[in-house]
Design a protein around this motif. Structure first.
Motif, PDB file in Angstrom:
ATOM      1  N   SER A 115     -38.527   9.758  33.495  1.00 40.30           N
ATOM      2  CA  SER A 115     -38.581   8.519  32.606  1.00 40.30           C
ATOM      3  C   SER A 115     -39.909   8.116  32.455  1.00 40.30           C
ATOM      4  O   SER A 115     -40.277   7.975  31.186  1.00 40.30           O
ATOM      5  CB  SER A 115     -37.829   7.566  33.420  1.00 40.30           C
ATOM      6  OG  SER A 115     -36.362   7.500  33.472  1.00 40.30           O
ATOM      7  N   ARG A 116     -40.964   8.473  33.393  1.00 39.38           N
ATOM      8  CA  ARG A 116     -42.128   8.096  33.048  1.00 39.38           C
ATOM      9  C   ARG A 116     -42.813   9.039  32.038  1.00 39.38           C
ATOM     10  O   ARG A 116     -43.530   8.858  31.106  1.00 39.38           O
ATOM     11  CB  ARG A 116     -43.014   8.028  34.411  1.00 39.38           C
ATOM     12  CG  ARG A 116     -42.862   7.151  35.216  1.00 39.38           C
ATOM     13  CD  ARG A 116     -43.910   7.121  36.455  1.00 39.38           C
ATOM     14  NE  ARG A 116     -43.409   8.049  37.612  1.00 39.38           N
ATOM     15  CZ  ARG A 116     -44.056   9.137  38.013  1.00 39.38           C
ATOM     16  NH1 ARG A 116     -45.120   9.456  37.225  1.00 39.38           N
ATOM     17  NH2 ARG A 116     -43.310  10.006  38.743  1.00 39.38           N
ATOM     18  N   GLU A 159     -30.735  15.187  29.875  1.00 38.78           N
ATOM     19  CA  GLU A 159     -30.183  16.236  30.760  1.00 38.78           C
ATOM     20  C   GLU A 159     -30.721  16.043  32.200  1.00 38.78           C
ATOM     21  O   GLU A 159     -29.885  16.340  33.186  1.00 38.78           O
ATOM     22  CB  GLU A 159     -30.502  17.786  30.369  1.00 38.78           C
ATOM     23  CG  GLU A 159     -29.700  18.308  29.112  1.00 38.78           C
ATOM     24  CD  GLU A 159     -28.280  17.977  29.307  1.00 38.78           C
ATOM     25  OE1 GLU A 159     -27.831  18.432  30.481  1.00 38.78           O
ATOM     26  OE2 GLU A 159     -27.440  17.966  28.427  1.00 38.78           O
ATOM     27  N   MET A 160     -32.018  15.521  32.450  1.00 44.03           N
ATOM     28  CA  MET A 160     -32.536  15.414  33.721  1.00 44.03           C
ATOM     29  C   MET A 160     -32.011  14.155  34.291  1.00 44.03           C
ATOM     30  O   MET A 160     -32.087  14.025  35.489  1.00 44.03           O
ATOM     31  CB  MET A 160     -34.010  15.482  33.567  1.00 44.03           C
ATOM     32  CG  MET A 160     -34.558  16.832  33.208  1.00 44.03           C
ATOM     33  SD  MET A 160     -36.345  16.926  33.187  1.00 44.03           S
ATOM     34  CE  MET A 160     -36.552  17.003  34.908  1.00 44.03           C
ATOM     35  N   ILE A 161     -31.752  13.171  33.755  1.00 46.41           N
ATOM     36  CA  ILE A 161     -31.306  12.008  34.202  1.00 46.41           C
ATOM     37  C   ILE A 161     -29.886  11.636  34.270  1.00 46.41           C
ATOM     38  O   ILE A 161     -29.366  10.643  34.786  1.00 46.41           O
ATOM     39  CB  ILE A 161     -31.837  10.687  33.449  1.00 46.41           C
ATOM     40  CG1 ILE A 161     -31.234  10.590  31.968  1.00 46.41           C
ATOM     41  CG2 ILE A 161     -33.393  10.922  33.310  1.00 46.41           C
ATOM     42  CD1 ILE A 161     -31.530   9.190  31.377  1.00 46.41           C
ATOM     43  N   LYS A 162     -29.164  12.715  34.118  1.00 43.21           N
ATOM     44  CA  LYS A 162     -27.394  12.410  33.926  1.00 43.21           C
ATOM     45  C   LYS A 162     -27.086  12.088  35.369  1.00 43.21           C
ATOM     46  O   LYS A 162     -26.246  11.356  35.646  1.00 43.21           O
ATOM     47  CB  LYS A 162     -26.939  13.866  33.522  1.00 43.21           C
ATOM     48  CG  LYS A 162     -26.834  13.930  32.100  1.00 43.21           C
ATOM     49  CD  LYS A 162     -25.889  15.054  31.585  1.00 43.21           C
ATOM     50  CE  LYS A 162     -25.896  15.119  30.137  1.00 43.21           C
ATOM     51  NZ  LYS A 162     -24.958  16.249  29.719  1.00 43.21           N
ATOM     52  N   ARG A 164     -29.034  10.251  37.510  1.00 45.32           N
ATOM     53  CA  ARG A 164     -29.589   9.124  37.687  1.00 45.32           C
ATOM     54  C   ARG A 164     -29.268   8.085  37.170  1.00 45.32           C
ATOM     55  O   ARG A 164     -29.944   6.803  37.031  1.00 45.32           O
ATOM     56  CB  ARG A 164     -31.079   9.372  37.718  1.00 45.32           C
ATOM     57  CG  ARG A 164     -31.731  10.286  38.771  1.00 45.32           C
ATOM     58  CD  ARG A 164     -33.210  10.292  38.685  1.00 45.32           C
ATOM     59  NE  ARG A 164     -33.901   9.051  38.707  1.00 45.32           N
ATOM     60  CZ  ARG A 164     -33.985   8.279  39.805  1.00 45.32           C
ATOM     61  NH1 ARG A 164     -33.820   9.020  41.286  1.00 45.32           N
ATOM     62  NH2 ARG A 164     -34.487   7.037  39.888  1.00 45.32           N
ATOM     63  N   LEU A 165     -28.305   7.994  36.364  1.00 47.42           N
ATOM     64  CA  LEU A 165     -27.978   7.166  35.436  1.00 47.42           C
ATOM     65  C   LEU A 165     -27.296   5.724  36.061  1.00 47.42           C
ATOM     66  O   LEU A 165     -26.751   4.848  35.573  1.00 47.42           O
ATOM     67  CB  LEU A 165     -27.192   7.376  34.233  1.00 47.42           C
ATOM     68  CG  LEU A 165     -27.955   7.942  32.855  1.00 47.42           C
ATOM     69  CD1 LEU A 165     -26.890   8.525  31.872  1.00 47.42           C
ATOM     70  CD2 LEU A 165     -28.790   6.831  32.382  1.00 47.42           C
ATOM     71  N   ASP A 166     -27.125   5.765  37.169  1.00 48.51           N
ATOM     72  CA  ASP A 166     -26.582   4.786  38.082  1.00 48.51           C
ATOM     73  C   ASP A 166     -27.556   3.736  38.468  1.00 48.51           C
ATOM     74  O   ASP A 166     -27.749   2.347  38.928  1.00 48.51           O
ATOM     75  CB  ASP A 166     -26.070   4.997  39.444  1.00 48.51           C
ATOM     76  CG  ASP A 166     -26.761   5.752  40.259  1.00 48.51           C
ATOM     77  OD1 ASP A 166     -27.472   6.585  39.729  1.00 48.51           O
ATOM     78  OD2 ASP A 166     -26.410   5.962  41.398  1.00 48.51           O
TER      79      ASP A 166
END
Length: 232
Positions: A115-116, A159-162, A164-166
């Motif tokens: 995200s950063r 693709e990388m945050i799938k 972490r989307l909570d």
């Protein structure tokens, strides 16, 4: 003629700058003309591929002479589809409280690396697109946006945050970058971006009247970009 008409009827010069594009040619390099019978009817392209696809594909190829065939408009159509599908994915997976409008509402230090990184890449894209537009390099601006959204935001970031989307902070980052990407894309593909923006902000918000995003150099994170470069 337009300048003379402006002076005659309005008492002022209607515009100071004129942007000229290259010669429009067919796939064989021949200049498009009615006499050759090789011209493409834009209304047919709009009917088959969509208005945004026509605009985007023409601008993407407008740096020099424009070589056009019907297949070229698939690029614009595919990009509009990608924008729509990625937007639906994000909007279906975030909570209403994640729909913030400014990075000041995000805990930047608490964000994951991806995200950063995407926020930093977004800031650079914003800077480069702004310069390209101000210099009338519209093709360059569209290419920057194409690579940022499709390559950086979709192919890598989403693709990388799938998993972490909570996390509400990650949701905010994904949402703000997407929301502001609509603003950058709007001059080039106004219809699909206007529709998607209304789904984000509600129908009372009109994208065409929104301000251009503000660059924040403090959010350019060289360390995050270096670390992501190693991972990629």
């Amino acid at each position: 003629r337009m300048v003379m008409a402006g002076i005659e009827f309005m008492g002022e010069v209607p515009f100071a700058d004129v942007v000229l594009h290259g010669t429009v040619r067919d796939a064989k390099g021949r200049k498009m003309s009615k006499s050759l019978g090789n011209a493409i009817d834009p209304l047919e392209i709009i009917s088959e591929y969509g208005t945004d696809a026509l605009r985007l594909s023409m601008i993407l190829n407008s740096g020099q002479d424009i070589y056009i065939s019907k297949e070229k408009f698939e690029v614009g159509r595919n990009f509009a589809n990608k924008l729509w599908n990625a937007s639906r994915f994000v909007l279906m997976n975030i909570k209403p409280e994640a729909k913030v409008s400014d990075f000041s509402d995000v805990d930047i230090r608490g964000l994951d690396l991806a995200s950063r990184w995407v926020i930093s890449r977004y800031q650079k894209a914003l800077l480069e697109v702004g310069i390209a537009i101000e210099q009338y390099h519209y093709s360059e601006g569209v290419n920057i946006l194409y690579e940022f959204f499709w390559g950086t935001y979709c192919d890598w970031y989403l693709e990388m945050i799938k998993g972490r989307l909570d996390d509400i902070n990650t949701q905010k980052a994904a949402y703000i970058v997407l929301r502001n990407t609509y603003k950058m894309l709007h001059p080039f593909i106004p219809f699909v971006t206007e529709e998607l923006y209304s789904q984000c902000e509600g129908e009372e918000k009109v994208l065409t009247r929104e301000d251009w995003p503000i660059l924040d150099n403090a959010l350019i994170d060289s360390a995050a970009e270096a670390s992501m470069g190693v991972l990629i």
